[in-house]
Write a protein that holds these residues in place. Structure first.
Motif, PDB file in Angstrom:
ATOM      1  N   ALA A  67       0.824  -1.209   0.000  1.00 30.98           N
ATOM      2  CA  ALA A  67       0.000   0.000   0.000  1.00 30.98           C
ATOM      3  C   ALA A  67       0.859   1.261   0.000  1.00 30.98           C
ATOM      4  N   LEU A  68       1.963   1.228   0.726  1.00 30.11           N
ATOM      5  CA  LEU A  68       2.820   2.408   0.814  1.00 30.11           C
ATOM      6  C   LEU A  68       3.671   2.599  -0.441  1.00 30.11           C
ATOM      7  N   LEU A  69       4.045   1.513  -1.089  1.00 35.50           N
ATOM      8  CA  LEU A  69       4.959   1.611  -2.237  1.00 35.50           C
ATOM      9  C   LEU A  69       4.246   1.878  -3.557  1.00 35.50           C
ATOM     10  N   ASP A  70       2.972   1.540  -3.659  1.00 35.06           N
ATOM     11  CA  ASP A  70       2.228   1.766  -4.902  1.00 35.06           C
ATOM     12  C   ASP A  70       1.826   3.240  -4.985  1.00 35.06           C
ATOM     13  N   ASP A  71       2.302   3.906  -6.005  1.00 32.51           N
ATOM     14  CA  ASP A  71       2.064   5.349  -6.137  1.00 32.51           C
ATOM     15  C   ASP A  71       0.590   5.699  -6.337  1.00 32.51           C
ATOM     16  N   ARG A  72      -0.207   4.729  -6.775  1.00 32.77           N
ATOM     17  CA  ARG A  72      -1.633   5.019  -6.976  1.00 32.77           C
ATOM     18  C   ARG A  72      -2.387   5.133  -5.660  1.00 32.77           C
ATOM     19  N   VAL A  73      -1.854   4.514  -4.636  1.00 28.75           N
ATOM     20  CA  VAL A  73      -2.541   4.471  -3.348  1.00 28.75           C
ATOM     21  C   VAL A  73      -2.330   5.779  -2.595  1.00 28.75           C
ATOM     22  N   LYS A  74      -3.421   6.380  -2.171  1.00 31.94           N
ATOM     23  CA  LYS A  74      -3.339   7.580  -1.343  1.00 31.94           C
ATOM     24  C   LYS A  74      -3.740   7.315   0.109  1.00 31.94           C
ATOM     25  N   VAL A  75      -4.583   6.293   0.311  1.00 36.56           N
ATOM     26  CA  VAL A  75      -5.083   5.961   1.644  1.00 36.56           C
ATOM     27  C   VAL A  75      -5.144   4.452   1.790  1.00 36.56           C
ATOM     28  N   GLY A  76      -4.809   3.951   2.989  1.00 36.52           N
ATOM     29  CA  GLY A  76      -4.934   2.528   3.277  1.00 36.52           C
ATOM     30  C   GLY A  76      -6.054   2.273   4.278  1.00 36.52           C
ATOM     31  N   VAL A  77      -6.751   1.149   4.107  1.00 32.33           N
ATOM     32  CA  VAL A  77      -7.846   0.757   4.996  1.00 32.33           C
ATOM     33  C   VAL A  77      -7.595  -0.662   5.487  1.00 32.33           C
ATOM     34  N   LEU A  78      -7.741  -0.890   6.794  1.00 30.75           N
ATOM     35  CA  LEU A  78      -7.634  -2.229   7.367  1.00 30.75           C
ATOM     36  C   LEU A  78      -8.983  -2.620   7.955  1.00 30.75           C
ATOM     37  N   ARG A  79      -9.440  -3.835   7.599  1.00 29.77           N
ATOM     38  CA  ARG A  79     -10.721  -4.336   8.102  1.00 29.77           C
ATOM     39  C   ARG A  79     -10.644  -5.855   8.224  1.00 29.77           C
ATOM     40  N   GLY A  80     -11.387  -6.415   9.136  1.00 30.15           N
ATOM     41  CA  GLY A  80     -11.450  -7.857   9.286  1.00 30.15           C
ATOM     42  C   GLY A  80     -12.436  -8.477   8.321  1.00 30.15           C
ATOM     43  N   GLY A  81     -12.141  -9.684   7.850  1.00 30.34           N
ATOM     44  CA  GLY A  81     -13.034 -10.390   6.945  1.00 30.34           C
ATOM     45  C   GLY A  81     -14.116 -11.155   7.684  1.00 30.34           C
ATOM     46  N   GLU A  82     -14.958 -11.859   6.929  1.00 29.11           N
ATOM     47  CA  GLU A  82     -16.079 -12.592   7.501  1.00 29.11           C
ATOM     48  C   GLU A  82     -15.616 -13.884   8.164  1.00 29.11           C
ATOM     49  N   MET A  83     -16.340 -14.274   9.213  1.00 28.50           N
ATOM     50  CA  MET A  83     -15.966 -15.417  10.037  1.00 28.50           C
ATOM     51  C   MET A  83     -16.704 -16.692   9.617  1.00 28.50           C
ATOM     52  N   THR A  84     -16.061 -17.822   9.917  1.00 24.77           N
ATOM     53  CA  THR A  84     -16.694 -19.132   9.776  1.00 24.77           C
ATOM     54  C   THR A  84     -17.016 -19.726  11.145  1.00 24.77           C
ATOM     55  N   HIS A  85     -16.545 -19.090  12.217  1.00 25.26           N
ATOM     56  CA  HIS A  85     -16.824 -19.546  13.577  1.00 25.26           C
ATOM     57  C   HIS A  85     -18.336 -19.549  13.803  1.00 25.26           C
ATOM     58  N   PRO A  86     -18.881 -20.631  14.386  1.00 24.71           N
ATOM     59  CA  PRO A  86     -20.346 -20.719  14.549  1.00 24.71           C
ATOM     60  C   PRO A  86     -20.966 -19.507  15.242  1.00 24.71           C
ATOM     61  N   ARG A  87     -20.269 -18.952  16.231  1.00 23.44           N
ATOM     62  CA  ARG A  87     -20.841 -17.839  16.985  1.00 23.44           C
ATOM     63  C   ARG A  87     -20.899 -16.551  16.158  1.00 23.44           C
ATOM     64  N   TYR A  88     -19.983 -16.434  15.192  1.00 26.63           N
ATOM     65  CA  TYR A  88     -19.906 -15.196  14.405  1.00 26.63           C
ATOM     66  C   TYR A  88     -20.044 -15.476  12.915  1.00 26.63           C
ATOM     67  N   GLN A  89     -20.695 -16.571  12.568  1.00 27.53           N
ATOM     68  CA  GLN A  89     -20.841 -16.998  11.184  1.00 27.53           C
ATOM     69  C   GLN A  89     -21.314 -15.852  10.279  1.00 27.53           C
ATOM     70  N   GLY A  90     -20.518 -15.548   9.246  1.00 22.69           N
ATOM     71  CA  GLY A  90     -20.887 -14.532   8.272  1.00 22.69           C
ATOM     72  C   GLY A  90     -20.648 -13.103   8.702  1.00 22.69           C
TER      73      GLY A  90
END
Length: 444
Positions: free
Chosen positions: A199-222
């Motif tokens: 993200a830092l080395l690609d000149d096209r990128v001006k902003v970076g975003v970090l987010r968690g993906g979807e879960m497979t754990h039964p309690r948090y499925q999807g």
């Protein structure tokens, strides 16, 4: 210089370190030792570590200069500590010794990583050596440089536990470790180092975003989850590395989020002490964290390095490191500044959980999106997009740089990291930590 160092080591602490190794070689495996054997070995090891600490206090700068050719070479953390072990026998554990430790559960290890901690703390306590080491960890990894053409060509790279995608001028880093609720382990730390680099080395990128993906754990499925912190199952199994996880995490990708990446040429050499323009030393960009469900432990620590934090209203934040027995990275430095000393003590020392809807949460996150609204996830996406557009303004990078200098001067960060390097190494093998992680490992 090397001859003088060798003489200082051989004439002093080397013999003490050798005696500890000789005693260890004659003992049965750790679980089978008698209380008296443990007492004798503990006294010998403590004496050896006292000698290593004294040596690093007196000769750490000269040693670092010898290992880096007067600070003209940049070494990765593992390269540096093993080079020290090769140069001065007994100062730090060898590759062979660490390889033997790596197959053991945490409670069965001899704690040789504590000797690595003594070495790194000793380096960081010396101003010139410490700052050079911190710079070395800001370089892009070899894997990052190898993958950069692919990311430039296709705008997406799958790193296993992390996916990096380009959307316009925004790089989206999505953590994909669903079986462990996006908990951090050695592999994720390595992937984060690469993803942040891209993200830092690609000149096209001006902003970076970090987010968690979807879960497979039964309690948090999807559902998306930001982070469950350190993987305690891996810690119990001895698969959390002091150098490649605990230290690399702070000196590597989290420092890159905060301070930027140090550019290198095609041969991996640092570019004359500045970045893509003569006026900048590192390549910095603003970062956004999007928090779904929870940010626990290391997940909450991360938020303190971001320029904008956006959370769903049902999310919460916590730092249970004191209950787990370890130190929550640089959180002890940053949270008191961000939220005040009283709240910092409640969160770090007592494990207080802060919900996104709590009044105090406004000190942790900037925007809260209503999760009960059927359009909640979409609204979080909209909030992230709006923040990315705002933070892409040309003057943002210069201003975030100045804020960083005012809030966390390099000498302050270096002094903190020096003590953290030692204390975290000690906590990794503390009896209370081993007992807690063993219980957690058995429970799973």
């Amino acid at each position: 210089m090397t001859h003088a160092l060798a003489a200082a080591w051989q004439d002093g602490p080397r013999a003490v370190a050798a005696r500890a190794e000789e005693l260890l070689a004659d003992l049965p495996r750790k679980a089978d030792r008698t209380p008296e054997q443990r007492r004798l070995l503990g006294a010998a090891v403590d004496e050896a570590r006292r000698g290593r600490s004294t040596f690093m206090a007196e000769h750490g700068q000269a040693l670092y200069d010898a290992l880096t050719h007067a600070r003209t070479r940049y070494l990765w953390l593992d390269e540096l500590v093993y080079a020290a072990a090769d140069l001065l026998d007994g100062l730090a554990p060898t590759r062979e010794q660490m390889s033997a430790e790596s197959v053991l559960a945490q409670a069965d290890k001899e704690g040789r990583e504590i000797d690595q901690a003594i070495f790194f703390a000793g380096v960081l306590r010396h101003e010139r050596a410490g700052e050079h080491l911190m710079d070395a960890a800001l370089r892009p990894t070899d894997r990052s440089l190898a993958l950069l053409p692919e990311f430039t060509a296709h705008g997406v790279v799958d790193l296993g536990p992390l996916r990096v995608e380009l959307d316009g001028h925004t790089a989206h880093l999505t953590v994909t470790n669903p079986a462990a609720l996006n908990a951090e382990d050695n592999d994720l730390i390595a992937a984060m180092d690469v993803g942040v680099d891209l993200a830092l080395l690609d000149d096209r990128v001006k902003v970076g975003v970090l987010r968690g993906g979807e879960m497979t754990h039964p309690r948090y499925q999807g559902r998306r989850v930001f982070s469950a912190g350190i993987n305690l199952v891996h810690l119990d199994a001895g698969r959390i590395s002091y150098t490649d996880f605990l230290l690399r995490r702070e000196l590597g990708y989290i420092s890159k989020l905060h301070r930027g990446v140090l550019p290198v040429d095609a041969d991996g050499n640092v570019l004359a002490g500045h970045g893509t323009h003569w006026s900048t030393r590192t390549v910095q960009k603003p970062w956004i964290a999007a928090v779904d469900t929870f940010a626990i432990g290391g997940g909450m620590q991360l938020l303190f390095a971001f320029d904008r934090v956006i959370a769903a209203s049902d999310a919460y934040f916590s730092l249970p490191a004191a209950q787990e027995g370890i130190i929550p990275g640089v959180a002890n430095l940053r949270l008191p500044r961000i939220a005040g000393s009283r709240i910092a003590r409640q969160v770090i020392l007592s494990g207080r959980r802060i919900h996104a809807t709590d009044r105090e949460a406004r000190l942790i996150c900037d925007t809260v999106v209503d999760a009960a609204d059927p359009a909640g996830p979409a609204d979080l996406d909209t909030a992230v997009a709006a923040a990315a557009e705002e933070l892409s303004a040309p003057a943002v990078v210069a201003n975030r740089t100045m804020i960083g200098l005012a809030e966390e001067p390099l000498p302050v960060l270096r002094a903190y990291l020096a003590e953290f390097a030692l204390q975290q190494g000690l906590r990794l093998y503390a009896p209370d930590v081993l007992e807690k992680t063993s219980k957690f490992g058995r429970a799973t």
